[in-house]
Design a protein around this motif. Structure first.
Motif, PDB file in Angstrom:
ATOM      1  N   GLY A  25       3.866  51.121 -21.590  1.00  0.00           N
ATOM      2  CA  GLY A  25       4.054  49.816 -22.223  1.00  0.00           C
ATOM      3  C   GLY A  25       2.797  49.392 -22.948  1.00  0.00           C
ATOM      4  O   GLY A  25       1.715  49.894 -22.684  1.00  0.00           O
ATOM      5  N   MET A  26       2.970  48.472 -23.889  1.00  0.00           N
ATOM      6  CA  MET A  26       1.838  48.024 -24.698  1.00  0.00           C
ATOM      7  C   MET A  26       1.174  46.774 -24.141  1.00  0.00           C
ATOM      8  O   MET A  26       0.074  46.444 -24.515  1.00  0.00           O
ATOM      9  N   GLY A  27       1.876  46.008 -23.320  1.00  0.00           N
ATOM     10  CA  GLY A  27       1.300  44.783 -22.798  1.00  0.00           C
ATOM     11  C   GLY A  27       1.216  43.674 -23.815  1.00  0.00           C
ATOM     12  O   GLY A  27       0.274  42.890 -23.816  1.00  0.00           O
ATOM     13  N   LEU A  28       2.203  43.604 -24.690  1.00  0.00           N
ATOM     14  CA  LEU A  28       2.177  42.580 -25.733  1.00  0.00           C
ATOM     15  C   LEU A  28       3.277  41.537 -25.586  1.00  0.00           C
ATOM     16  O   LEU A  28       3.241  40.502 -26.243  1.00  0.00           O
ATOM     17  N   GLY A  29       4.251  41.749 -24.727  1.00  0.00           N
ATOM     18  CA  GLY A  29       5.400  40.852 -24.621  1.00  0.00           C
ATOM     19  C   GLY A  29       5.045  39.416 -24.299  1.00  0.00           C
ATOM     20  O   GLY A  29       5.423  38.493 -25.027  1.00  0.00           O
ATOM     21  N   LEU A  30       4.320  39.191 -23.217  1.00  0.00           N
ATOM     22  CA  LEU A  30       3.978  37.815 -22.840  1.00  0.00           C
ATOM     23  C   LEU A  30       2.932  37.224 -23.775  1.00  0.00           C
ATOM     24  O   LEU A  30       2.935  36.026 -24.045  1.00  0.00           O
ATOM     25  N   TRP A  31       2.043  38.059 -24.301  1.00  0.00           N
ATOM     26  CA  TRP A  31       1.048  37.565 -25.255  1.00  0.00           C
ATOM     27  C   TRP A  31       1.754  37.071 -26.525  1.00  0.00           C
ATOM     28  O   TRP A  31       1.459  35.976 -27.018  1.00  0.00           O
ATOM     29  N   LEU A  32       2.713  37.866 -27.036  1.00  0.00           N
ATOM     30  CA  LEU A  32       3.450  37.450 -28.231  1.00  0.00           C
ATOM     31  C   LEU A  32       4.261  36.184 -27.965  1.00  0.00           C
ATOM     32  O   LEU A  32       4.304  35.283 -28.803  1.00  0.00           O
ATOM     33  N   SER A  33       4.875  36.102 -26.807  1.00  0.00           N
ATOM     34  CA  SER A  33       5.627  34.901 -26.446  1.00  0.00           C
ATOM     35  C   SER A  33       4.713  33.682 -26.439  1.00  0.00           C
ATOM     36  O   SER A  33       5.052  32.623 -26.985  1.00  0.00           O
ATOM     37  N   HIS A  34       3.541  33.839 -25.838  1.00  0.00           N
ATOM     38  CA  HIS A  34       2.564  32.744 -25.779  1.00  0.00           C
ATOM     39  C   HIS A  34       2.149  32.324 -27.186  1.00  0.00           C
ATOM     40  O   HIS A  34       2.059  31.118 -27.488  1.00  0.00           O
ATOM     41  N   GLU A  35       1.901  33.290 -28.057  1.00  0.00           N
ATOM     42  CA  GLU A  35       1.494  32.977 -29.433  1.00  0.00           C
ATOM     43  C   GLU A  35       2.588  32.229 -30.179  1.00  0.00           C
ATOM     44  O   GLU A  35       2.314  31.248 -30.867  1.00  0.00           O
ATOM     45  N   HIS A  36       3.834  32.687 -30.069  1.00  0.00           N
ATOM     46  CA  HIS A  36       4.942  32.020 -30.770  1.00  0.00           C
ATOM     47  C   HIS A  36       5.129  30.591 -30.286  1.00  0.00           C
ATOM     48  O   HIS A  36       5.318  29.674 -31.095  1.00  0.00           O
ATOM     49  N   VAL A  37       5.083  30.395 -28.995  1.00  0.00           N
ATOM     50  CA  VAL A  37       5.245  29.048 -28.444  1.00  0.00           C
ATOM     51  C   VAL A  37       4.083  28.151 -28.878  1.00  0.00           C
ATOM     52  O   VAL A  37       4.285  27.003 -29.278  1.00  0.00           O
ATOM     53  N   SER A  38       2.867  28.682 -28.860  1.00  0.00           N
ATOM     54  CA  SER A  38       1.681  27.906 -29.249  1.00  0.00           C
ATOM     55  C   SER A  38       1.727  27.486 -30.714  1.00  0.00           C
ATOM     56  O   SER A  38       1.356  26.362 -31.055  1.00  0.00           O
ATOM     57  N   GLN A  43       3.859  24.935 -24.993  1.00  0.00           N
ATOM     58  CA  GLN A  43       3.108  25.559 -23.906  1.00  0.00           C
ATOM     59  C   GLN A  43       4.040  26.478 -23.134  1.00  0.00           C
ATOM     60  O   GLN A  43       5.230  26.198 -23.011  1.00  0.00           O
ATOM     61  N   ILE A  44       3.486  27.556 -22.608  1.00  0.00           N
ATOM     62  CA  ILE A  44       4.224  28.428 -21.713  1.00  0.00           C
ATOM     63  C   ILE A  44       3.380  28.588 -20.454  1.00  0.00           C
ATOM     64  O   ILE A  44       2.176  28.792 -20.528  1.00  0.00           O
ATOM     65  N   PHE A  56       8.849  30.942 -15.210  1.00  0.00           N
ATOM     66  CA  PHE A  56       8.186  30.734 -16.494  1.00  0.00           C
ATOM     67  C   PHE A  56       8.781  29.479 -17.098  1.00  0.00           C
ATOM     68  O   PHE A  56       9.992  29.329 -17.188  1.00  0.00           O
ATOM     69  N   ARG A  57       7.915  28.579 -17.511  1.00  0.00           N
ATOM     70  CA  ARG A  57       8.344  27.308 -18.082  1.00  0.00           C
ATOM     71  C   ARG A  57       7.828  27.238 -19.514  1.00  0.00           C
ATOM     72  O   ARG A  57       6.635  27.413 -19.762  1.00  0.00           O
ATOM     73  N   ILE A  58       8.734  26.977 -20.449  1.00  0.00           N
ATOM     74  CA  ILE A  58       8.360  26.826 -21.855  1.00  0.00           C
ATOM     75  C   ILE A  58       8.637  25.385 -22.251  1.00  0.00           C
ATOM     76  O   ILE A  58       9.737  24.877 -22.038  1.00  0.00           O
ATOM     77  N   ARG A  59       7.623  24.752 -22.810  1.00  0.00           N
ATOM     78  CA  ARG A  59       7.758  23.369 -23.277  1.00  0.00           C
ATOM     79  C   ARG A  59       7.484  23.334 -24.764  1.00  0.00           C
ATOM     80  O   ARG A  59       6.452  23.815 -25.223  1.00  0.00           O
ATOM     81  N   LEU A  60       8.425  22.782 -25.497  1.00  0.00           N
ATOM     82  CA  LEU A  60       8.281  22.631 -26.945  1.00  0.00           C
ATOM     83  C   LEU A  60       8.390  21.157 -27.309  1.00  0.00           C
ATOM     84  O   LEU A  60       9.157  20.415 -26.682  1.00  0.00           O
ATOM     85  N   PRO A  61       7.630  20.735 -28.308  1.00  0.00           N
ATOM     86  CA  PRO A  61       7.703  19.326 -28.702  1.00  0.00           C
ATOM     87  C   PRO A  61       9.050  19.022 -29.384  1.00  0.00           C
ATOM     88  O   PRO A  61       9.640  19.893 -30.013  1.00  0.00           O
ATOM     89  N   ARG A  62       9.478  17.820 -29.193  1.00  0.00           N
ATOM     90  CA  ARG A  62      10.699  17.373 -29.862  1.00  0.00           C
ATOM     91  C   ARG A  62      10.385  17.159 -31.342  1.00  0.00           C
ATOM     92  O   ARG A  62       9.356  16.582 -31.687  1.00  0.00           O
ATOM     93  N   VAL A  63      11.253  17.616 -32.177  1.00  0.00           N
ATOM     94  CA  VAL A  63      11.046  17.488 -33.617  1.00  0.00           C
ATOM     95  C   VAL A  63      11.923  16.356 -34.123  1.00  0.00           C
ATOM     96  O   VAL A  63      13.135  16.320 -33.895  1.00  0.00           O
ATOM     97  N   GLN A  64      11.301  15.404 -34.809  1.00  0.00           N
ATOM     98  CA  GLN A  64      12.038  14.303 -35.413  1.00  0.00           C
ATOM     99  C   GLN A  64      12.542  14.733 -36.781  1.00  0.00           C
ATOM    100  O   GLN A  64      11.785  15.278 -37.576  1.00  0.00           O
ATOM    101  N   THR A  65      13.794  14.539 -37.037  1.00  0.00           N
ATOM    102  CA  THR A  65      14.358  14.862 -38.358  1.00  0.00           C
ATOM    103  C   THR A  65      14.821  13.585 -39.034  1.00  0.00           C
ATOM    104  O   THR A  65      15.211  12.621 -38.384  1.00  0.00           O
TER     105      THR A  65
END
Length: 67
Positions: A25-38, A43-44, A56-65
């Motif tokens: 394995g390359m060890g990039l899965g959780l790092w890439l996930s962290h980068e995308h969420v950031s 936050q992850i 694993f908890r992922i928190r994303l900001p609410r987007v106002q449209t």
């Protein structure tokens, strides 16, 4: 699963970190996930306990449209 020990938990979001044997394995899965969420302002987090398993908890900001 068996959970994540505290030492490993501190490294899981590091690029190229893996607990798999060399070449498995390359060890990039959780790092890439962290980068995308950031990138999206989120936050992850990872939690583990002595009885096994992980959360694993992922928190994303609410987007106002504008309607």
């Amino acid at each position: 699963g068996e959970g994540i020990d505290p030492e490993t938990q501190q490294k899981i979001f590091d690029p190229f970190f893996t607990t798999k044997p060399f070449g498995s394995g390359m060890g990039l899965g959780l790092w890439l996930s962290h980068e995308h969420v950031s990138v999206h302002g989120g936050q992850i987090e990872a939690e583990s306990n002595d009885t096994g398993g992980g959360l694993f908890r992922i928190r994303l900001p609410r987007v106002q449209t504008e309607d």
